[in-house]
Design a protein around this motif. Structure first.
Motif: not given
Length: 162
Positions: A2-3, A8-9, A45-46, A51-53
């Protein structure tokens, strides 16, 4: 995974690409009412959470004059494919290279390397350089030339309803 609302923004604002300005993360921060370090820390952090590769450029090779684009495919000895794949991926004219499982009996190739050039002859010459590096470890190869540019996209989120 979850974000939170802020992450998310950030993804929603950047999913079509970063602004082409000298300080893209500052521009994103301004849109969102954050500071540049906050945006950079949250993106890092993502990335750390998976969440981000990666963050990278996706050039339009056609607009850069590179209209002969070929995915070279190679059947390389499994014992050597990782070692040789690293060498191929490091070549300045290979934009991306990766190992994939074979789909026998139809598709014997396990190493892929994208090569760009202004002409097919230029791409063929670069492909010959790859073949020389692979040497006897290569049992076969082919090249698949692009006929048009494909839409490149990264992470995409839908806006939450309600």
């Amino acid at each position: 995974m979850t974000l939170d609302a802020t992450d998310r923004l950030i993804v929603e604002v950047t999913q079509a690409g970063l602004p082409l300005v000298p300080a893209p993360f500052a521009a994103v921060a301004e849109v969102l009412g954050l500071t540049e370090p906050e945006v950079i820390d949250r993106i890092a952090a993502m990335k750390e959470r998976g969440v981000i590769r990666r963050i990278g450029g996706a050039p339009n090779h056609y607009k850069l004059g590179m209209t002969a684009n070929g995915m070279s495919v190679w059947d390389v000895d499994d014992a050597l494919v990782d070692q040789l794949g690293e060498k191929i991926g490091a070549l300045p004219f290979v934009t991306h290279s990766y190992r994939r499982p074979r789909a026998l009996p139809v598709w014997p190739y396990n190493l892929f390397a994208m090569v760009h050039g202004s002409t097919r002859d230029e791409v063929d010459a670069k492909r010959a350089e790859i073949a020389a590096i692979l040497g006897d470890a290569c049992r076969g190869s082919d090249i698949l030339f692009s006929t048009k540019i494909l839409k490149k996209t990264g992470l995409r989120l839908r806006r939450k309803e309600g």
